[in-house]
Design a protein around this motif. Structure first.
Motif, mmCIF file in Angstrom:
data_model
loop_
_atom_site.group_PDB
_atom_site.id
_atom_site.type_symbol
_atom_site.label_atom_id
_atom_site.label_comp_id
_atom_site.label_asym_id
_atom_site.label_seq_id
_atom_site.Cartn_x
_atom_site.Cartn_y
_atom_site.Cartn_z
ATOM 1 N N PHE A 261 -2.514 1.527 -24.752
ATOM 2 C CA PHE A 261 -2.749 1.331 -23.542
ATOM 3 C C PHE A 261 -2.727 -0.479 -23.624
ATOM 4 O O PHE A 261 -2.742 -0.994 -22.596
ATOM 5 N N SER A 262 -3.149 -0.778 -24.636
ATOM 6 C CA SER A 262 -3.524 -2.119 -24.805
ATOM 7 C C SER A 262 -2.284 -3.208 -24.760
ATOM 8 O O SER A 262 -2.329 -4.323 -24.560
ATOM 9 N N LEU A 263 -1.066 -2.511 -24.837
ATOM 10 C CA LEU A 263 0.181 -3.460 -24.716
ATOM 11 C C LEU A 263 0.651 -3.680 -23.432
ATOM 12 O O LEU A 263 1.561 -4.599 -23.187
ATOM 13 N N PHE A 264 -0.035 -3.301 -22.355
ATOM 14 C CA PHE A 264 0.283 -3.480 -21.116
ATOM 15 C C PHE A 264 -0.587 -4.676 -20.425
ATOM 16 O O PHE A 264 -1.875 -4.613 -20.291
ATOM 17 N N ASN A 265 -0.070 -5.950 -20.276
ATOM 18 C CA ASN A 265 -0.889 -6.974 -19.750
ATOM 19 C C ASN A 265 -0.180 -7.703 -18.786
ATOM 20 O O ASN A 265 -0.851 -8.261 -18.014
ATOM 21 N N LYS A 266 1.102 -7.567 -18.530
ATOM 22 C CA LYS A 266 1.611 -8.361 -17.319
ATOM 23 C C LYS A 266 1.882 -7.222 -16.179
ATOM 24 O O LYS A 266 2.079 -6.029 -16.360
ATOM 25 N N SER A 267 1.567 -7.767 -14.870
ATOM 26 C CA SER A 267 1.409 -7.054 -13.753
ATOM 27 C C SER A 267 2.790 -6.511 -13.611
ATOM 28 O O SER A 267 3.019 -5.305 -13.001
ATOM 29 N N THR A 268 3.934 -6.989 -14.050
ATOM 30 C CA THR A 268 5.273 -6.585 -13.677
ATOM 31 C C THR A 268 5.430 -5.243 -14.435
ATOM 32 O O THR A 268 6.484 -4.672 -14.378
ATOM 33 N N GLU A 269 4.599 -4.942 -15.633
ATOM 34 C CA GLU A 269 5.140 -3.827 -16.673
ATOM 35 C C GLU A 269 4.168 -2.726 -15.919
ATOM 36 O O GLU A 269 4.347 -1.672 -16.466
ATOM 37 N N MET A 270 3.273 -2.879 -14.983
ATOM 38 C CA MET A 270 2.405 -1.622 -14.559
ATOM 39 C C MET A 270 2.183 -1.469 -13.243
ATOM 40 O O MET A 270 2.644 -2.379 -12.388
ATOM 41 N N THR A 271 2.095 -0.160 -12.568
ATOM 42 C CA THR A 271 1.569 -0.052 -11.360
ATOM 43 C C THR A 271 0.028 0.096 -11.284
ATOM 44 O O THR A 271 -0.161 0.855 -12.144
ATOM 45 N N GLY A 272 -0.559 -0.793 -10.757
ATOM 46 C CA GLY A 272 -2.251 -0.630 -10.613
ATOM 47 C C GLY A 272 -2.526 -2.044 -11.328
ATOM 48 O O GLY A 272 -1.782 -3.022 -11.604
ATOM 49 N N HIS A 306 -13.343 1.499 -16.987
ATOM 50 C CA HIS A 306 -13.574 1.859 -15.342
ATOM 51 C C HIS A 306 -12.742 0.928 -14.276
ATOM 52 O O HIS A 306 -12.385 1.416 -13.231
ATOM 53 N N ILE A 307 -12.500 -0.347 -14.768
ATOM 54 C CA ILE A 307 -11.821 -1.118 -13.812
ATOM 55 C C ILE A 307 -10.461 -1.392 -14.190
ATOM 56 O O ILE A 307 -9.829 -2.478 -13.730
ATOM 57 N N ASN A 308 -9.580 -0.532 -14.964
ATOM 58 C CA ASN A 308 -8.407 -0.496 -15.108
ATOM 59 C C ASN A 308 -8.059 0.868 -14.549
ATOM 60 O O ASN A 308 -8.579 1.675 -14.599
ATOM 61 N N ASP A 309 -6.983 0.674 -13.652
ATOM 62 C CA ASP A 309 -6.345 1.844 -12.953
ATOM 63 C C ASP A 309 -4.750 1.908 -13.111
ATOM 64 O O ASP A 309 -4.151 2.465 -12.102
ATOM 65 N N PHE A 310 -4.322 0.938 -13.952
ATOM 66 C CA PHE A 310 -2.853 1.089 -14.043
ATOM 67 C C PHE A 310 -2.215 2.267 -14.688
ATOM 68 O O PHE A 310 -2.838 2.941 -15.572
ATOM 69 N N CYS A 311 -0.658 2.459 -14.345
ATOM 70 C CA CYS A 311 0.035 3.148 -15.212
ATOM 71 C C CYS A 311 1.219 2.265 -15.819
ATOM 72 O O CYS A 311 1.820 1.612 -14.962
ATOM 73 N N GLY A 312 1.451 2.370 -17.224
ATOM 74 C CA GLY A 312 2.851 1.734 -17.633
ATOM 75 C C GLY A 312 3.267 2.613 -18.515
ATOM 76 O O GLY A 312 2.894 3.676 -19.192
ATOM 77 N N GLU A 313 4.675 2.546 -18.620
ATOM 78 C CA GLU A 313 5.543 3.282 -19.281
ATOM 79 C C GLU A 313 6.204 2.698 -20.670
ATOM 80 O O GLU A 313 6.344 1.636 -20.741
ATOM 81 N N LEU A 314 5.976 3.494 -21.635
ATOM 82 C CA LEU A 314 6.212 2.853 -22.982
ATOM 83 C C LEU A 314 7.006 4.216 -23.605
ATOM 84 O O LEU A 314 6.524 5.405 -23.676
ATOM 85 N N HIS A 315 8.344 3.950 -23.989
ATOM 86 C CA HIS A 315 8.991 4.991 -24.733
ATOM 87 C C HIS A 315 9.025 6.317 -24.022
ATOM 88 O O HIS A 315 9.033 7.215 -24.739
ATOM 89 N N GLY A 316 9.266 6.201 -22.695
ATOM 90 C CA GLY A 316 9.233 7.461 -22.127
ATOM 91 C C GLY A 316 8.201 8.146 -21.747
ATOM 92 O O GLY A 316 7.937 9.311 -20.962
ATOM 93 N N ILE A 317 6.865 7.644 -22.154
ATOM 94 C CA ILE A 317 5.600 8.040 -21.872
ATOM 95 C C ILE A 317 4.761 7.240 -20.874
ATOM 96 O O ILE A 317 4.645 5.926 -21.401
#
Lengths: 395, 395
Positions: A261-272, A306-317
């Motif tokens: 989960f920690s690999l997502f840092n850019k807003s372009t990589e995630m929804t939320g 609590h104050i993270n609410d994103f979804c990010g995709e990594l290797h199909g998951i």
């Protein structure tokens, strides 16, 4: 007469052999939890994830991180009202409480009473619900074991303390189980699990180097149980009758996020949004990689931060946070408490009947004035085309 | 007569039962490789690790990253000379070639001939030696399977293609095996493995997201094999005769470093140097965490990144690079090719005889003018005291 007896004898031997073969192929665990959840006649199944309620003493619990105006009247009852409101709007087929349901430390002296209050909206709705534990649930007068043993006695829950075959894996923790959601009545897959949920106990704290306290990880024993269960379900899905040529889709619910989960840092990589760092275990036990290897699970749904609410995709998951739903746990002033909905839709086969899972969507409901529905996204589709990329490697 | 027959019958049943019990407790794999390696009468066992020889066509292969003066005469023969020199100085009890032994791509057309040349100093020394594969070995005219099948036919090697019970785990790769080093003759532990080596195939490249090429990881099947073998060895170590109350020490050899190697960046955290980034698999399969959970392995020894040669300790496990030994692979001008030595020393028991492993030390030998011995360090001691640290956790 002699011939009849011989035929009967042969028949008995055949029956016993078939039973033996069936037993050896069908461990009890594969049936535990089956025939309890089923896709709707319209080919949909909707799951409401409620995370980090941090329920305390009901009316007496003070809210954290709300505006000064709200502070005067806000309590755990606001969490209850949010839950009631969301259930009424979304009408889910299953509610998943993904840990830190109760907030023990210095607050709750009677965990059973607190859980009765926390889960009340789900119980009253008559909708099946399940719960797993977070790192805080055991902080009052119940251990993690007694918490789960209490939860399974509550009305309408499909929660389990641990799989029936836990002894085979010497499984760590309490509240590791699998739910199998079958095809709608009348569809060819009405006796097969077309969507598999894996609920895991992410533990609480762990000791490393003797006495260092940090968050716990998904242990080898739990991963072994996951692997065996998943392989068995694949075998069942692909076998007679109506053998399928792929694996059924799977979803994982786990309180503490895996380190990926920690690999997502850019807003372009995630929804939320990410508004705080991922607090995952200090070392990586490879559960995410195991999911990649198996290729079954399409999403891992966590809480904890609590104050993270994103979804990010990594290797199909997809790695998705729920966002905090509870007012008694920390939050962010002006950032509404929220819950995540996941909806799976079956595909229409050429015969016009429901087949395998076709798409999985997700969105969030906020506890704001408009009860906003935000960040609707397609998490997975059966027909997604893989990316084509090459890396150059010299080492 | 009847009584004799009955006694004989009972005796046979007893014998068969005992054999069955013994077989069930003693899978063949536990004995495969045993009685082949033993601590010396002085209670020591020394392992020489030679990594990334990148052997090509012998005299015809050009050296990489050497000074212009050296370039005129330098070839694979310099790698051979370094190996001969190191064997002569160190007199190891075992030589481990930890992958990228041969450099296939556009260079070696006959992998068997290249391997004969590459391993010649070890074969000629008469010292037992083993090899595992790196990500480059299969790049000429042999697959990873045929490479390992050829290696095991060479003189004095204890290499194995795969464990005898590979079918139980559907093990990935070729060259996964375990070596058991027994106590010295005359010591109470002369029939027990007091030091366990695990050699693993780290694979080569992997596909993620359909077509992304990147380094491979230690698969679930390999981890399952490790876990079962390690648990069996623990059982054997703790059982009659001379039952021990702890686990025997273990060491892992694996070409591609696990992702945790990348956590060491400050010179204060390591002995040796980092001069390039760690090129480990893109996702973490949790092998390191499995080793932490088991608590047996004291060091993981890798190659792959030729100009890193540090050891760093994380949660009680040392992650050590060997540094590149071969002149045909990349290096750094002015930074000597090198090899790593590990030496285990047994403790003296109160009866004056050799007991369990007491200390594990390591150092490096450089192929410079003085054949320098550098960075001697204590990797592990039986009597190390754990650190006491506390973290504050709010989530």
């Amino acid at each position: 007469m002699e011939e009849t007896r011989r035929t009967l004898g042969l028949f008995s031997v055949l029956c016993v052999s078939l039973i033996c073969i069936n037993l050896s192929f069908s461990p009890v665990y594969a049936f535990y939890g089956r025939r309890q959840l089923r896709f709707n006649p319209d080919g949909r199944f909707k799951i409401l994830q409620v995370s980090d309620m941090h329920y305390g003493n009901g009316k007496e619990s003070q809210c954290a991180d709300v505006s000064p105006a709200e502070l005067s009247y806000c309590s755990d009852l606001n969490t209850t009202a949010f839950l009631q409101r969301t259930i009424a709007s979304e009408k889910p087929d299953l509610i998943v409480f993904s840990g830190d349901n109760v907030y023990g430390i210095c607050e709750t002296k009677d965990a059973a009473k607190t859980m009765n209050m926390a889960f009340a909206p789900a119980i009253e709705s008559g909708i099946p619900w399940v719960a797993i534990l977070g790192n805080h649930d055991q902080e009052s007068d119940m251990t993690r074991e007694t918490l789960m043993k209490y939860i399974v006695t509550l009305p309408n829950t499909l929660s389990q303390v641990n799989p029936l075959d836990a002894w085979r894996y010497q499984i760590d923790g309490f509240g590791n189980y699998n739910l199998q959601i079958e095809g709608p009545f009348g569809s060819p897959l009405f006796l097969k699990s077309v969507l598999n949920l894996y609920l895991l106990d992410g533990g609480d704290y762990t000791k490393l180097d003797g006495f260092v306290y940090n968050y716990d990880w998904v242990k080898t024993s739990q991963q072994n149980w996951y692997e065996h269960t998943s392989k068995w379900l694949e075998f069942e899905y692909k076998r007679w009758p109506f053998p399928q040529n792929s694996t059924a889709a799977g979803l994982v619910y786990l309180h503490i996020p895996v380190p990926e989960f920690s690999l997502f840092n850019k807003s372009t990589e995630m929804t939320g949004v990410r508004q705080e760092k991922t607090c995952s275990p200090p070392i990586n036990s490879g559960f995410f990689t195991k999911l990649v290897e198996r290729g079954e699970v399409k999403g891992v749904f966590s809480g904890h931060d609590h104050i993270n609410d994103f979804c990010g995709e990594l290797h199909g998951i997809n790695l998705c946070y729920a966002g905090g739903a509870g007012y008694h746990g920390y939050g962010k002033v002006g950032w509404a408490r929220r819950a995540r909905i996941v909806e799976a839709q079956l595909e229409k086969t050429i015969y016009g009947r429901w087949g395998a899972v076709d798409t999985i969507k997700t969105w969030k409901r906020l506890d704001d004035e408009n009860h906003s529905l935000i960040d609707t996204q397609l998490l997975w589709s059966k027909n997604t085309i893989a990316l084509v990329l090459y890396h150059n490697i010299d080492h």
